[in-house]
Design a protein around this motif. Structure first.
Motif, short mmCIF file in Angstrom:
data_model
loop_
_atom_site.label_atom_id
_atom_site.label_comp_id
_atom_site.label_asym_id
_atom_site.label_seq_id
_atom_site.Cartn_x
_atom_site.Cartn_y
_atom_site.Cartn_z
N ILE A 154 -7.38 -0.07 -6.87
CA ILE A 154 -6.67 -1.25 -6.38
C ILE A 154 -6.14 -2.00 -7.60
O ILE A 154 -6.89 -2.25 -8.56
CB ILE A 154 -7.60 -2.17 -5.57
CG1 ILE A 154 -8.15 -1.44 -4.35
CG2 ILE A 154 -6.86 -3.44 -5.14
CD1 ILE A 154 -9.25 -2.22 -3.62
N SER A 155 -4.87 -2.33 -7.59
CA SER A 155 -4.25 -3.06 -8.69
C SER A 155 -4.05 -4.52 -8.30
O SER A 155 -3.46 -4.82 -7.26
CB SER A 155 -2.90 -2.45 -9.05
OG SER A 155 -2.20 -3.26 -9.97
N GLU A 162 0.84 -1.19 0.00
CA GLU A 162 0.00 0.00 0.00
C GLU A 162 0.88 1.25 0.00
O GLU A 162 2.07 1.18 0.29
CB GLU A 162 -0.95 0.01 1.20
CG GLU A 162 -0.26 0.13 2.54
CD GLU A 162 -1.22 0.11 3.72
OE1 GLU A 162 -2.44 0.22 3.51
OE2 GLU A 162 -0.73 0.00 4.86
N GLN A 163 0.26 2.37 -0.31
CA GLN A 163 0.97 3.64 -0.31
C GLN A 163 1.60 3.89 1.05
O GLN A 163 0.96 3.72 2.08
CB GLN A 163 0.00 4.77 -0.65
CG GLN A 163 0.63 6.15 -0.76
CD GLN A 163 -0.39 7.21 -1.15
OE1 GLN A 163 -1.36 6.91 -1.82
NE2 GLN A 163 -0.15 8.44 -0.73
N PHE A 187 -2.67 -1.43 -2.92
CA PHE A 187 -3.79 -0.61 -2.48
C PHE A 187 -3.40 0.87 -2.50
O PHE A 187 -2.36 1.24 -1.94
CB PHE A 187 -4.20 -0.97 -1.05
CG PHE A 187 -4.69 -2.37 -0.89
CD1 PHE A 187 -5.97 -2.73 -1.29
CD2 PHE A 187 -3.89 -3.34 -0.30
CE1 PHE A 187 -6.44 -4.02 -1.12
CE2 PHE A 187 -4.34 -4.63 -0.12
CZ PHE A 187 -5.62 -4.98 -0.53
N PRO A 188 -4.23 1.72 -3.11
CA PRO A 188 -3.95 3.16 -3.03
C PRO A 188 -4.20 3.67 -1.61
O PRO A 188 -5.00 3.10 -0.86
CB PRO A 188 -4.95 3.76 -4.02
CG PRO A 188 -6.10 2.80 -4.03
CD PRO A 188 -5.48 1.43 -3.83
N ARG A 226 0.13 2.36 -13.24
CA ARG A 226 -0.90 3.31 -13.68
C ARG A 226 -2.16 3.15 -12.83
O ARG A 226 -2.79 4.14 -12.44
CB ARG A 226 -1.22 3.07 -15.16
CG ARG A 226 -2.26 4.03 -15.76
CD ARG A 226 -1.72 5.46 -15.82
NE ARG A 226 -2.58 6.32 -16.59
CZ ARG A 226 -2.34 6.74 -17.83
NH1 ARG A 226 -1.23 6.34 -18.45
NH2 ARG A 226 -3.16 7.55 -18.46
N ALA A 227 -2.53 1.92 -12.53
CA ALA A 227 -3.75 1.66 -11.77
C ALA A 227 -3.66 2.26 -10.37
O ALA A 227 -4.53 3.04 -9.95
CB ALA A 227 -4.01 0.16 -11.69
N VAL A 228 -2.63 1.91 -9.64
CA VAL A 228 -2.59 2.31 -8.24
C VAL A 228 -2.32 3.81 -8.09
O VAL A 228 -2.86 4.47 -7.19
CB VAL A 228 -1.57 1.46 -7.46
CG1 VAL A 228 -0.14 1.85 -7.78
CG2 VAL A 228 -1.83 1.52 -5.96
N LEU A 229 -1.53 4.37 -8.98
CA LEU A 229 -1.28 5.82 -8.93
C LEU A 229 -2.52 6.63 -9.32
O LEU A 229 -2.61 7.82 -9.01
CB LEU A 229 -0.11 6.18 -9.83
CG LEU A 229 1.28 5.69 -9.38
CD1 LEU A 229 2.31 5.99 -10.45
CD2 LEU A 229 1.68 6.30 -8.04
#
Length: 244
Positions: free
Chosen positions: A233-234, A133-134, A168-169, A226-229
């Protein structure tokens, strides 16, 4: 998924990290849980294995209802390898790794101890899921979705040599844009690394590494980065390079 599982959990941030505690509290909903994690921070160790020194192991108390928890003076790979070979009374049905403090996407997964622990599992024929996660975000998204995602992925057929990789973002729940599956590994690093000159304690010239994520638009379309940024959720797969 009716069967209660035998679950091994490891990480690379150390046995006292918040992420592994949250992951263990989730995992006890799925089965019997054992912890085998480094005694200290072991980020960016990839799949390093200790071969020239004795690996100290201590059974410790853990703030979740697990079967046992082991603090290991070794790498994430040491933890999984030693736990499967000597410490656990059963072979795990699955290994969970994380929750990592920081994304594991793009080329950065090559350095990741979180991915290294999961890769050690799949090399031993054990399914694995890596969670990240971030590093400076809130935990709402991970805490809400890691259990249903774990149930969903565990129910899928295991492909030898592959592990699941979830990022996870760090946004609040009301800003989550959804979940994107089958994300490809971005063909670039998610973090841009810059070395700044510094001085060591004994006066020698040195350099210190600083990293920051790339902009979402700089990550390839369809990729994990690209998804998580972008606030999703990637979910994707990482292939063990020696097995496929």
């Amino acid at each position: 998924m009716d069967k209660r599982l035998n679950i091994l959990i490891s990480n690379d941030d150390g046995i006292n990290a918040d992420g592994i505690i949250r992951l263990a509290r989730m995992a006890v909903e799925l089965g019997d849980v054992w912890i085998a994690a480094p005694s200290s921070q072991c980020s960016a160790m990839s799949q390093k294995l200790t071969i020239f020194s004795t690996i100290a192991v201590q059974q410790v108390d853990f703030p979740a209802p697990v079967k046992a928890a082991y603090s290991i003076d070794g790498t994430p790979t040491d933890c999984v390898s030693l736990a499967v070979a000597r410490l656990l009374p059963v072979k795990p049905d699955i290994v969970l790794s994380g929750i990592n403090y920081g994304y594991n996407a793009g080329f950065d997964i090559a350095y990741s101890g979180t991915i290294g622990a999961a890769t050690e599992a799949v090399m031993r024929g054990i399914p694995a899921i890596a969670f990240s996660e971030q590093h400076d975000g809130v935990h709402e998204v991970a805490d809400k979705y890691m259990l249903p995602l774990a149930r969903e992925l565990i129910a899928k057929p295991h492909v030898p040599g592959e592990l699941w990789n979830i990022n996870f973002p760090g946004c609040p729940l009301d800003e989550l844009r959804g979940t994107l599956y089958d994300r490809e590994i971005a063909r670039r690093c998610l973090y841009e690394n810059v070395y700044t000159e510094d001085t060591t304690a004994d006066g020698r010239r040195g350099y210190h590494l600083h990293s920051k994520p790339i902009a979402p638009e700089d990550a390839p379309e369809g990729s994990d980065a690209r998804a998580v940024l972008s606030g999703y959720i990637s979910v994707g797969k990482v292939k063990c390079r020696v097995m496929v």
